[in-house]
Design a protein around this motif. Sequence first.
Motif, PDB file in Angstrom:
ATOM      1  N   HIS A 386       0.398  66.106  70.744  1.00  0.00           N
ATOM      2  CA  HIS A 386       0.927  66.297  72.095  1.00  0.00           C
ATOM      3  C   HIS A 386       0.958  64.983  72.876  1.00  0.00           C
ATOM      4  O   HIS A 386       1.839  64.787  73.728  1.00  0.00           O
ATOM      5  CB  HIS A 386       0.085  67.339  72.830  1.00  0.00           C
ATOM      6  N   GLN A 387       0.015  64.098  72.590  1.00  0.00           N
ATOM      7  CA  GLN A 387       0.046  62.784  73.246  1.00  0.00           C
ATOM      8  C   GLN A 387       1.279  61.991  72.838  1.00  0.00           C
ATOM      9  O   GLN A 387       1.904  61.319  73.664  1.00  0.00           O
ATOM     10  CB  GLN A 387      -1.225  62.010  72.897  1.00  0.00           C
ATOM     11  N   LYS A 388       1.635  62.078  71.569  1.00  0.00           N
ATOM     12  CA  LYS A 388       2.827  61.367  71.095  1.00  0.00           C
ATOM     13  C   LYS A 388       4.100  61.979  71.679  1.00  0.00           C
ATOM     14  O   LYS A 388       5.080  61.278  71.948  1.00  0.00           O
ATOM     15  CB  LYS A 388       2.868  61.373  69.569  1.00  0.00           C
ATOM     16  N   ILE A 389       4.114  63.297  71.872  1.00  0.00           N
ATOM     17  CA  ILE A 389       5.278  63.964  72.471  1.00  0.00           C
ATOM     18  C   ILE A 389       5.450  63.543  73.927  1.00  0.00           C
ATOM     19  O   ILE A 389       6.578  63.352  74.408  1.00  0.00           O
ATOM     20  CB  ILE A 389       5.129  65.500  72.351  1.00  0.00           C
ATOM     21  N   GLU A 390       4.344  63.385  74.641  1.00  0.00           N
ATOM     22  CA  GLU A 390       4.401  63.072  76.072  1.00  0.00           C
ATOM     23  C   GLU A 390       4.622  61.589  76.360  1.00  0.00           C
ATOM     24  O   GLU A 390       4.924  61.230  77.494  1.00  0.00           O
ATOM     25  CB  GLU A 390       3.102  63.538  76.737  1.00  0.00           C
ATOM     26  N   LYS A 391       4.482  60.724  75.360  1.00  0.00           N
ATOM     27  CA  LYS A 391       4.654  59.288  75.583  1.00  0.00           C
ATOM     28  C   LYS A 391       6.111  58.938  75.876  1.00  0.00           C
ATOM     29  O   LYS A 391       7.031  59.531  75.322  1.00  0.00           O
ATOM     30  CB  LYS A 391       4.171  58.500  74.355  1.00  0.00           C
ATOM     31  N   PRO A 393       9.256  56.703  75.345  1.00  0.00           N
ATOM     32  CA  PRO A 393       9.725  55.871  74.226  1.00  0.00           C
ATOM     33  C   PRO A 393      10.220  54.494  74.692  1.00  0.00           C
ATOM     34  O   PRO A 393      11.423  54.220  74.730  1.00  0.00           O
ATOM     35  CB  PRO A 393      10.862  56.710  73.633  1.00  0.00           C
ATOM     36  N   THR A 394       9.280  53.636  75.038  1.00  0.00           N
ATOM     37  CA  THR A 394       9.655  52.305  75.542  1.00  0.00           C
ATOM     38  C   THR A 394      10.064  51.344  74.432  1.00  0.00           C
ATOM     39  O   THR A 394      10.713  50.340  74.697  1.00  0.00           O
ATOM     40  CB  THR A 394       8.473  51.703  76.324  1.00  0.00           C
ATOM     41  N   THR A 395       9.675  51.652  73.179  1.00  0.00           N
ATOM     42  CA  THR A 395      10.074  50.817  72.043  1.00  0.00           C
ATOM     43  C   THR A 395      10.677  51.701  70.962  1.00  0.00           C
ATOM     44  O   THR A 395      10.574  52.939  71.019  1.00  0.00           O
ATOM     45  CB  THR A 395       8.864  50.060  71.466  1.00  0.00           C
ATOM     46  N   VAL A 396      11.292  51.071  69.992  1.00  0.00           N
ATOM     47  CA  VAL A 396      11.901  51.820  68.883  1.00  0.00           C
ATOM     48  C   VAL A 396      10.839  52.581  68.104  1.00  0.00           C
ATOM     49  O   VAL A 396      11.038  53.735  67.700  1.00  0.00           O
ATOM     50  CB  VAL A 396      12.672  50.858  67.954  1.00  0.00           C
ATOM     51  N   LYS A 397       9.692  51.930  67.878  1.00  0.00           N
ATOM     52  CA  LYS A 397       8.601  52.573  67.132  1.00  0.00           C
ATOM     53  C   LYS A 397       8.097  53.820  67.859  1.00  0.00           C
ATOM     54  O   LYS A 397       7.917  54.877  67.241  1.00  0.00           O
ATOM     55  CB  LYS A 397       7.460  51.574  66.936  1.00  0.00           C
ATOM     56  N   LEU A 398       7.887  53.707  69.180  1.00  0.00           N
ATOM     57  CA  LEU A 398       7.412  54.859  69.948  1.00  0.00           C
ATOM     58  C   LEU A 398       8.448  55.979  69.970  1.00  0.00           C
ATOM     59  O   LEU A 398       8.102  57.164  69.941  1.00  0.00           O
ATOM     60  CB  LEU A 398       7.077  54.434  71.383  1.00  0.00           C
ATOM     61  N   ALA A 399       9.738  55.583  70.002  1.00  0.00           N
ATOM     62  CA  ALA A 399      10.803  56.592  69.984  1.00  0.00           C
ATOM     63  C   ALA A 399      10.809  57.362  68.666  1.00  0.00           C
ATOM     64  O   ALA A 399      10.993  58.587  68.646  1.00  0.00           O
ATOM     65  CB  ALA A 399      12.154  55.908  70.207  1.00  0.00           C
ATOM     66  N   MET A 400      10.586  56.660  67.554  1.00  0.00           N
ATOM     67  CA  MET A 400      10.536  57.324  66.250  1.00  0.00           C
ATOM     68  C   MET A 400       9.323  58.242  66.152  1.00  0.00           C
ATOM     69  O   MET A 400       9.429  59.376  65.660  1.00  0.00           O
ATOM     70  CB  MET A 400      10.500  56.273  65.143  1.00  0.00           C
ATOM     71  N   GLU A 401       8.166  57.762  66.623  1.00  0.00           N
ATOM     72  CA  GLU A 401       6.961  58.591  66.598  1.00  0.00           C
ATOM     73  C   GLU A 401       7.136  59.838  67.459  1.00  0.00           C
ATOM     74  O   GLU A 401       6.723  60.940  67.067  1.00  0.00           O
ATOM     75  CB  GLU A 401       5.756  57.787  67.091  1.00  0.00           C
ATOM     76  N   LYS A 402       7.725  59.687  68.622  1.00  0.00           N
ATOM     77  CA  LYS A 402       7.958  60.831  69.520  1.00  0.00           C
ATOM     78  C   LYS A 402       8.907  61.834  68.876  1.00  0.00           C
ATOM     79  O   LYS A 402       8.699  63.043  68.947  1.00  0.00           O
ATOM     80  CB  LYS A 402       8.548  60.326  70.840  1.00  0.00           C
ATOM     81  N   SER A 403       9.957  61.328  68.210  1.00  0.00           N
ATOM     82  CA  SER A 403      10.929  62.199  67.559  1.00  0.00           C
ATOM     83  C   SER A 403      10.286  63.004  66.433  1.00  0.00           C
ATOM     84  O   SER A 403      10.516  64.212  66.308  1.00  0.00           O
ATOM     85  CB  SER A 403      12.086  61.354  67.021  1.00  0.00           C
ATOM     86  N   VAL A 404       9.476  62.335  65.600  1.00  0.00           N
ATOM     87  CA  VAL A 404       8.806  63.025  64.488  1.00  0.00           C
ATOM     88  C   VAL A 404       7.817  64.059  65.023  1.00  0.00           C
ATOM     89  O   VAL A 404       7.736  65.182  64.505  1.00  0.00           O
ATOM     90  CB  VAL A 404       8.091  61.998  63.587  1.00  0.00           C
ATOM     91  N   ALA A 405       7.073  63.708  66.070  1.00  0.00           N
ATOM     92  CA  ALA A 405       6.110  64.639  66.659  1.00  0.00           C
ATOM     93  C   ALA A 405       6.804  65.864  67.244  1.00  0.00           C
ATOM     94  O   ALA A 405       6.340  67.000  67.069  1.00  0.00           O
ATOM     95  CB  ALA A 405       5.288  63.934  67.735  1.00  0.00           C
ATOM     96  N   GLN A 406       7.941  65.655  67.921  1.00  0.00           N
ATOM     97  CA  GLN A 406       8.690  66.783  68.488  1.00  0.00           C
ATOM     98  C   GLN A 406       9.220  67.699  67.390  1.00  0.00           C
ATOM     99  O   GLN A 406       9.185  68.928  67.514  1.00  0.00           O
ATOM    100  CB  GLN A 406       9.841  66.260  69.346  1.00  0.00           C
TER     101      GLN A 406
END
Length: 451
Positions: A386-391, A393-406
Amino acid sequence: MKRLKPLWDRLLFQDKGVLPTKTFIIYFSLFIIALFFLSFWRFSWLFLMFATILFLCLSIIDLYLMPGRKELTITRELTKEMERYENYLVKMTIENKSSFDCIIRIKDSFPVSFQTTFPENQSIPKLQKTMLSYEIKPLIRGKYTIDKLYTRYRSKIGLWERQLTFNQKDELKVIPNLSETKKYLASAQNYLLHEGIKIRKMKSGMGEFSKVRSYVVGDDPRKMNWRQSAKLQEMMTNEYEPEHGKNLTILIDCGRMMGVELEEGNRLEKSIEAAITLATAALDNGDHVSVIAFSKDIKTVIPSGKGLDHLNTILQGIYSLQVDPQESNYELAIRYIQSVQNKRSMIILFSDIQTFIHEDHHLFYLKELRRKHLFLMLGIKDLLLHQKIEKKPTTVKLAMEKSVAQKQYLLQKKGMRKWEKHGLPMLESPAEDLAVTAVSQYIDTLNRGLL
């Protein structure tokens, strides 16, 4: 190596014997330095040896100014049953039968799973009994045997230190933390909440008659007690409560995924604490409660019982449960319940939902179970997911992590909806709210007359 082992144990605050103190080492070092400078003035080696032997002999007098081995006794008093993460006092009674005062240090043989602060440099008067105490904090559940008590004591001069080991066998149990259970007993209404909404009242006339009370605005007029109202010249209404004597079966998964670490403890720890609170609520309500713990095999079975006295039976049966490194055998647990639970009951399973929903072959057995019993599964939310979903996506890496978590979260929700369509509801809750959610769902089920 065997000859060196007693000396090594002595240095590790074990065994028995006499050791020099820091004070002795400092004085002896100063003495050697003084002799070194005196040696430049052509003193004979015989004088140097005589001075050294004289210093050592004078220091040995210090040994006679402290209690002998048989003149000092120590006994320990501790609580035989301790809650995890709670502080407790261990009391020591030290009797000094000698004519000399001494200064003592104590170390107990508690394992590393206990946080301890042992007494240091405590003065023990001569010919007296002295009481000392120190705090311990158990961190891991289980049964422990404490059989050794290590001490070092010295005289007020403090050149030598005598070490003794006392044998006193004490057995203690570290049980789950009961803070949630105590909160429930103190104020049950705080546990009648789920997702911030109070549980709705029972339908009119349902449940057992509880008492007659004064009418208040909002009460159902159909529950008015007209006979009592006429007698007392005051509007009175009947109050009902859920029927007692229902059956509740608590399933606790002890498989590999329950060992996932949380901020405090792991999933199994929180599940056990929630299960005890749920059992307290049911027993306090007059219902029958049984508990089954399983992983690859059935680990613990506590038969159905009622009354708050049965809570101690449950506690003694599950306090030492540990996570197994194997995958859980849900099929075995479900079949076992069907074989032992003949009466209709509410079955609440504490497990990992993400693992469970991907095993489709469980659906067949649970549908068979659902024909006779009510089933509810409770799990702990994955905070990292849930922390990764709520972050953001300021960088490409965070955007990918958020997408996978969702994506993972959506797949999990889809699986939970699939099981709910078959009458097998599943709920996830934060670890700190698991007990509240469990009790809330149980009371809600009773209030709606589903059991």
